[in-house]
Design an enzyme around this catalytic site. Sequence first.
Site, short mmCIF file in Angstrom:
data_model
loop_
_atom_site.label_atom_id
_atom_site.label_comp_id
_atom_site.label_asym_id
_atom_site.label_seq_id
_atom_site.Cartn_x
_atom_site.Cartn_y
_atom_site.Cartn_z
N ASP A 283 0.82 -1.22 0.00
CA ASP A 283 0.00 0.00 0.00
C ASP A 283 0.85 1.27 0.00
O ASP A 283 2.02 1.26 0.40
CB ASP A 283 -0.89 0.04 1.24
CG ASP A 283 -2.03 -0.96 1.19
OD1 ASP A 283 -2.03 -1.82 0.28
OD2 ASP A 283 -2.92 -0.89 2.06
N ASP A 284 0.21 2.35 -0.45
CA ASP A 284 0.67 3.74 -0.29
C ASP A 284 1.69 4.22 -1.31
O ASP A 284 2.09 5.38 -1.27
CB ASP A 284 1.24 3.99 1.11
CG ASP A 284 0.21 3.78 2.21
OD1 ASP A 284 -0.98 3.63 1.87
OD2 ASP A 284 0.60 3.75 3.39
N HIS A 334 -6.17 3.01 -3.94
CA HIS A 334 -6.07 3.18 -2.48
C HIS A 334 -6.43 4.61 -2.07
O HIS A 334 -5.95 5.11 -1.06
CB HIS A 334 -4.65 2.83 -2.03
CG HIS A 334 -4.50 2.61 -0.54
ND1 HIS A 334 -5.42 1.90 0.20
CD2 HIS A 334 -3.53 3.01 0.34
CE1 HIS A 334 -5.03 1.85 1.46
NE2 HIS A 334 -3.89 2.53 1.58
N HIS A 338 -5.18 9.33 0.86
CA HIS A 338 -5.12 8.50 2.07
C HIS A 338 -5.92 9.11 3.23
O HIS A 338 -5.51 9.10 4.39
CB HIS A 338 -3.67 8.24 2.50
CG HIS A 338 -3.51 6.94 3.24
ND1 HIS A 338 -3.73 6.80 4.59
CD2 HIS A 338 -3.15 5.70 2.81
CE1 HIS A 338 -3.52 5.56 4.97
NE2 HIS A 338 -3.15 4.85 3.89
N TYR A 375 -6.68 2.71 5.79
CA TYR A 375 -6.89 2.21 7.15
C TYR A 375 -7.87 1.04 7.22
O TYR A 375 -8.24 0.60 8.30
CB TYR A 375 -7.39 3.34 8.09
CG TYR A 375 -6.62 4.62 7.96
CD1 TYR A 375 -5.32 4.73 8.47
CD2 TYR A 375 -7.17 5.72 7.33
CE1 TYR A 375 -4.60 5.92 8.35
CE2 TYR A 375 -6.46 6.91 7.20
CZ TYR A 375 -5.17 7.00 7.70
OH TYR A 375 -4.46 8.17 7.58
N HIS A 425 3.76 -2.30 3.09
CA HIS A 425 3.75 -0.95 2.52
C HIS A 425 5.04 -0.70 1.76
O HIS A 425 6.14 -0.92 2.30
CB HIS A 425 3.59 0.10 3.63
CG HIS A 425 2.30 0.00 4.37
ND1 HIS A 425 2.10 -0.94 5.37
CD2 HIS A 425 1.13 0.69 4.25
CE1 HIS A 425 0.86 -0.81 5.83
NE2 HIS A 425 0.25 0.17 5.17
#
Length: 457
Positions: A283-284, A334, A338, A375, A425
């Site tokens: 992720d991210d 995603h 965020h 999250y 991540h």
Amino acid sequence: MTTSRPKKRGLWIDTILISSIFVLSAVLLFFFLAPKNDKESSVTNGVALAAPPEHQTKDSKFTGIKIASIISGDERMPYSIEYPQTEDKEFNKVIKDAVYKTRDTYLASMEEILQKDADKVGKLTITFKTLHHKKNYYSFVLTQNTYKGTGSKEKTIQTFMYDKKNNKQLFLNNVIKNENNLSKLIPFVQKQIKSDDQFKSYINTTKLKNSTTPTFSNYKNFSLTDSSLYIYFDGAKLSDNSNAISKIKIPLSSVNSILAKPFQIAGINPDGTKKKQIALTFDDGPNAKVTPKILKSLKKYNAKATFFMLGSQAMYNQKLAKKVADAGHEIGNHSFSHTNLITLSNKKIKAEINRTNEEIKKATGENPTLFRPPYGSINERVRSQNKLPVILWDVDTLDWKHRNPKTLLNMVKQYSHDGAIILMHDIQPTTAQGLDSVLAYLQKQGYEFVTISELRR
């Protein structure tokens, strides 16, 4: 006062003018009266053979695939044709040539029929269905129905397979390793033919046996999905009493071992038993410093993963986002910034998701296939603003919290299981440092690394 008289025009000028008028008239007369060679608009003995067709192109639901159509509403020989257009000119020409050949054959036959009976009415329709296998392979199944004003309707199938990534046409010998392996298809073909009332009485006839002999020429019409291989036979080739199309469905899991590697389905051992699978997710990102290291480790272990990208990061790291996609990894959405989506209005939720879709498409050329909320925060209101499958996780490595390669490995050892989705991540340098050990451990435990979509099949 002297009045000037115009000079007399020379005889040679009159001659040139008159000659020019005759030549121009002859040229115009030739164009108006000359017989037309184009079958799309021809007239023979006063019978209009085909009205000029209407050409259209529109988008399909598949990225990079368009639907081209040619429609003629002629009273005696109408036709309606649809065929696919891809981003590859050479492949497009192959399909267009095949479609136009079918149309021209129909028009030529109708010309002969209308010479004998001007009241006959024919009809040609060609439609197609698009099937896809994995990410880059598309099968186009063209179905042709022809009626020539007399006798029964004729129905035939013609298929084309397209490799979107490499922009080229594929054939069955690209999908199945060699002709000897075709013999493994015979039991499936015979079993389904026996269960078909139209053909089961012909199972032992020479015609049917010759048509199903394991040669690539007999099995040229095929299509591929993520779960099945389909073989199409014209009924007339199987028996003398049928024009129906026989479609044979063969589960890929049953013939996985004879497929070329790009077409094998994940999670199946050579003996047909199921492999242990695990899906690694990141992720991210993409992150300019960390993601390239992640990609390097994945490549070392021939592992495919799923990257849930932030729209803001995809926007700033377009080349890197494309590199992830080009390496065969799956791309998910995603959100853009965020943000905890359940705290936003519906309008802002949709903007977060849609803008990310746009940035990922701009960077990679592909739409994201999955969605993971920041999250893991999700409710029905957030779900209703998104059309993509929502994916969470089974194993949270907490790499963002401990930032320790050894702890990362211990978390994977403690909680991993068959079918697990592991959360990491690709913005944490320590995750890149510890990934090699994680991959080595999981591989030793017999796991196959798959994308989320492969795991969900």
